[in-house]
Enzyme design. Structure first.
Site, PDB file in Angstrom:
ATOM      1  CB  ALA A   1     -11.624  -5.719  15.725  1.00 39.42           C
TER       2      ALA A   1
ATOM      3  CE1 TYR B   1      -7.744   1.585  10.144  1.00 38.19           C
ATOM      4  CE2 TYR B   1      -7.737   2.531  12.348  1.00 38.19           C
ATOM      5  CZ  TYR B   1      -7.138   2.366  11.111  1.00 38.19           C
ATOM      6  OH  TYR B   1      -5.933   2.985  10.853  1.00 38.19           O
TER       7      TYR B   1
ATOM      8  CG  ASN C   1       1.377   1.413   4.902  1.00 37.14           C
ATOM      9  OD1 ASN C   1       1.272   2.172   5.865  1.00 37.14           O
ATOM     10  ND2 ASN C   1       0.891   1.712   3.698  1.00 37.14           N
TER      11      ASN C   1
ATOM     12  CE  LYS D   1      -4.746  -0.347  10.977  1.00 40.44           C
ATOM     13  NZ  LYS D   1      -3.679  -0.656  10.011  1.00 40.44           N
TER      14      LYS D   1
ATOM     15  CB  ILE E   1      -0.694  10.154  10.138  1.00 37.22           C
ATOM     16  CG1 ILE E   1      -0.094   9.405  11.340  1.00 37.22           C
ATOM     17  CG2 ILE E   1       0.384  10.576   9.147  1.00 37.22           C
ATOM     18  CD1 ILE E   1       0.869  10.196  12.209  1.00 37.22           C
TER      19      ILE E   1
ATOM     20  CB  SER F   1      -4.228   2.461  14.419  1.00 37.57           C
ATOM     21  OG  SER F   1      -4.915   3.604  14.889  1.00 37.57           O
TER      22      SER F   1
ATOM     23  N   GLY G   1       0.809  -1.228   0.000  1.00 41.71           N
ATOM     24  CA  GLY G   1       0.000   0.000   0.000  1.00 41.71           C
ATOM     25  C   GLY G   1       0.829   1.258   0.000  1.00 41.71           C
ATOM     26  CB  ALA G   2       4.067   2.010  -1.171  1.00 45.46           C
ATOM     27  CB  SER G   3      -0.334   3.993  -4.599  1.00 49.19           C
ATOM     28  OG  SER G   3      -1.381   3.590  -3.746  1.00 49.19           O
ATOM     29  NE  ARG G   4      -4.587   6.108  -2.411  1.00 50.29           N
ATOM     30  CZ  ARG G   4      -5.455   5.846  -1.457  1.00 50.29           C
ATOM     31  NH1 ARG G   4      -5.675   6.713  -0.498  1.00 50.29           N
ATOM     32  NH2 ARG G   4      -6.105   4.703  -1.456  1.00 50.29           N
TER      33      ARG G   4
HETATM   34  P1  NAP Z   1      -4.192   5.881   2.587  1.00 48.11           P
HETATM   35  O1  NAP Z   1      -3.634   7.224   2.306  1.00 48.11           O
HETATM   36  O2  NAP Z   1      -5.660   5.669   2.456  1.00 48.11           O
HETATM   37  O3  NAP Z   1      -3.389   4.788   1.689  1.00 48.11           O
HETATM   38  C1  NAP Z   1      -3.741   3.436   1.760  1.00 48.11           C
HETATM   39  C2  NAP Z   1      -2.825   2.630   0.872  1.00 48.11           C
HETATM   40  O4  NAP Z   1      -3.192   1.237   0.990  1.00 48.11           O
HETATM   41  C3  NAP Z   1      -2.935   2.976  -0.616  1.00 48.11           C
HETATM   42  O5  NAP Z   1      -1.666   2.876  -1.196  1.00 48.11           O
HETATM   43  C4  NAP Z   1      -3.860   1.874  -1.160  1.00 48.11           C
HETATM   44  O6  NAP Z   1      -3.651   1.586  -2.537  1.00 48.11           O
HETATM   45  C5  NAP Z   1      -3.399   0.708  -0.317  1.00 48.11           C
HETATM   46  N1  NAP Z   1      -4.359  -0.393  -0.258  1.00 48.11           N
HETATM   47  C6  NAP Z   1      -5.650  -0.344   0.141  1.00 48.11           C
HETATM   48  N2  NAP Z   1      -6.187  -1.573   0.062  1.00 48.11           N
HETATM   49  C7  NAP Z   1      -5.216  -2.405  -0.402  1.00 48.11           C
HETATM   50  C8  NAP Z   1      -5.159  -3.784  -0.683  1.00 48.11           C
HETATM   51  N3  NAP Z   1      -6.220  -4.589  -0.514  1.00 48.11           N
HETATM   52  N4  NAP Z   1      -3.997  -4.314  -1.146  1.00 48.11           N
HETATM   53  C9  NAP Z   1      -2.910  -3.520  -1.323  1.00 48.11           C
HETATM   54  N5  NAP Z   1      -2.899  -2.203  -1.058  1.00 48.11           N
HETATM   55  C10 NAP Z   1      -4.055  -1.654  -0.608  1.00 48.11           C
HETATM   56  O7  NAP Z   1      -3.837   5.426   4.081  1.00 48.11           O
HETATM   57  P2  NAP Z   1      -2.714   5.941   5.117  1.00 48.11           P
HETATM   58  O8  NAP Z   1      -3.309   7.007   5.946  1.00 48.11           O
HETATM   59  O9  NAP Z   1      -1.438   6.188   4.409  1.00 48.11           O
HETATM   60  O10 NAP Z   1      -2.586   4.644   6.045  1.00 48.11           O
HETATM   61  C11 NAP Z   1      -1.575   3.681   5.861  1.00 48.11           C
HETATM   62  C12 NAP Z   1      -1.619   2.711   7.047  1.00 48.11           C
HETATM   63  O11 NAP Z   1      -1.460   3.440   8.260  1.00 48.11           O
HETATM   64  C13 NAP Z   1      -2.944   1.963   7.173  1.00 48.11           C
HETATM   65  O12 NAP Z   1      -2.712   0.647   7.642  1.00 48.11           O
HETATM   66  C14 NAP Z   1      -3.670   2.748   8.244  1.00 48.11           C
HETATM   67  O13 NAP Z   1      -4.647   1.976   8.913  1.00 48.11           O
HETATM   68  C15 NAP Z   1      -2.525   3.150   9.132  1.00 48.11           C
HETATM   69  N6  NAP Z   1      -2.801   4.292   9.993  1.00 48.11           N
HETATM   70  C16 NAP Z   1      -3.083   5.515   9.458  1.00 48.11           C
HETATM   71  C17 NAP Z   1      -3.336   6.575  10.320  1.00 48.11           C
HETATM   72  C18 NAP Z   1      -3.643   7.963   9.798  1.00 48.11           C
HETATM   73  O14 NAP Z   1      -3.943   8.838  10.638  1.00 48.11           O
HETATM   74  N7  NAP Z   1      -3.562   8.230   8.496  1.00 48.11           N
HETATM   75  C19 NAP Z   1      -3.307   6.390  11.699  1.00 48.11           C
HETATM   76  C20 NAP Z   1      -3.015   5.130  12.200  1.00 48.11           C
HETATM   77  C21 NAP Z   1      -2.754   4.101  11.336  1.00 48.11           C
HETATM   78  P3  NAP Z   1      -4.537   2.333  -3.700  1.00 48.11           P
HETATM   79  O15 NAP Z   1      -4.014   3.741  -3.784  1.00 48.11           O
HETATM   80  O16 NAP Z   1      -4.241   1.564  -4.932  1.00 48.11           O
HETATM   81  O17 NAP Z   1      -5.964   2.258  -3.240  1.00 48.11           O
END
Ligand code: NAP
Length: 248
Positions: free
Chosen positions: A158, A156, A91, A160, A189, A143, A13-16
């Site tokens: 559960a 979510y 991730n 995490k 974040i 998380s 999941g590194a596209s974003r």
């Molecule tokens: P995000 O911006 O929504 O990015 C999610 C990434 O996961 C995207 O690259 C997406 O790919 C990919 N993805 C989604 N479903 C997938 C699948 N089935 N197989 C492979 N890749 C998949 O999320 P983020 O905020 O960066 O979060 C990243 C991680 O950190 C997550 O596990 C999230 O729960 C955790 N986290 C985030 C926060 C926060 O505040 N942002 C806080 C705590 C934990 P596409 O672009 O192709 O959809």
């Protein structure tokens, strides 16, 4: 010598967002980087070019982390393309928020499969190669919500919390093989995931954080770099919170 020079890392999941920042940080410190995405093909292709600017090998794979067979094939492909796998960063994650009374079975299953089952899928596949090498670092993105719970995020939270139990169990199972397993627990974040929260709620969240601001993806990436590198070589089974003191 850079911190992860010549290591091979796989980031799901590194596209974003956070995954993208992790991929860039590892590349900056000399790792060759394989990464996945689900639907963001163009962003994936652009990231390969950005990563290559650090003079390392990079490749993006379109692969659904929740699919057991796809995860196994992905790791086979990464090892064939890069020669080995030293660092796995689980991730990929999604949210499907709603109060329990309104939460559908589909939204439960989607979150558990993408957030938690994916960690089992990738870790099981990756440890085969790591066990042969008698070395590896696995980092699972959980998380603070997995520690504390959150109204409207039972699925979510559960998923995490499950990641934390999984991380500690794998640390116990694989420590003797010199494979480390740690989790990083981000707080709030600023990414597309949190963009969905409305402005007033977001301000209230920020005010409740001791450091009075949201975190940046790069700040989570720095913690992952530490756990990926030999700087943390005697650390396993831990959950490192990157949350500005939110959960203290
Ligand atoms: P995000 O911006 O929504 O990015 C999610 C990434 O996961 C995207 O690259 C997406 O790919 C990919 N993805 C989604 N479903 C997938 C699948 N089935 N197989 C492979 N890749 C998949 O999320 P983020 O905020 O960066 O979060 C990243 C991680 O950190 C997550 O596990 C999230 O729960 C955790 N986290 C985030 C926060 C926060 O505040 N942002 C806080 C705590 C934990 P596409 O672009 O192709 O959809």
């Amino acid at each position: 010598m850079k911190l992860v020079e010549n290591k091979v890392a796989l980031v799901t999941g590194a596209s974003r967002g956070i995954g993208r920042a992790i991929a860039l940080r590892l590349a900056q410190e000399g790792a060759n980087v394989a990464f996945t995405y689900l639907s963001s093909v163009e962003k994936g292709e652009a990231l390969v070019k950005e990563l290559e600017q650090f003079g390392i090998k990079a490749k993006g794979y379109r692969s659904d982390a929740s699919d057991f067979q796809a995860a196994d094939q992905l790791v086979t492909d990464v090892v064939a393309d890069f020669g080995k796998l030293d660092i796995l960063i689980n991730n990929a994650g999604v949210t499907r928020d709603g109060l329990l009374m309104r939460m559908s079975e589909e939204n439960w299953d989607t979150v558990i499969n993408i957030n938690l089952k994916s960690v089992f899928n990738l870790t099981k596949a990756a440890t085969k190669s790591m066990m042969r090498a008698k070395s590896g670092s696995i980092i699972n993105i959980t998380s603070v919500v997995g520690i504390r719970g959150n109204a409207g995020q039972a699925n979510y939270a559960a998923s995490k919390a499950g990641i934390i139990g999984f991380t500690k169990s794998i640390a116990l199972e694989l420590g003797s093989r010199n494979i480390r397993s740690n989790a990083v627990a981000p707080g709030f974040i600023e990414t597309e995931m949190t963009d969905a929260i409305d402005g007033k709620a977001m301000e209230e969240w920020k005010q409740s954080i001791p450091m009075k601001r949201g975190g940046q993806a790069e700040e989570v990436a720095d913690a992952c770099l530490f756990l990926a590198s030999d700087m943390s070589r005697y650390i396993t089974g831990q959950v490192l919170q990157v949350d500005g003191g939110m959960l203290t």
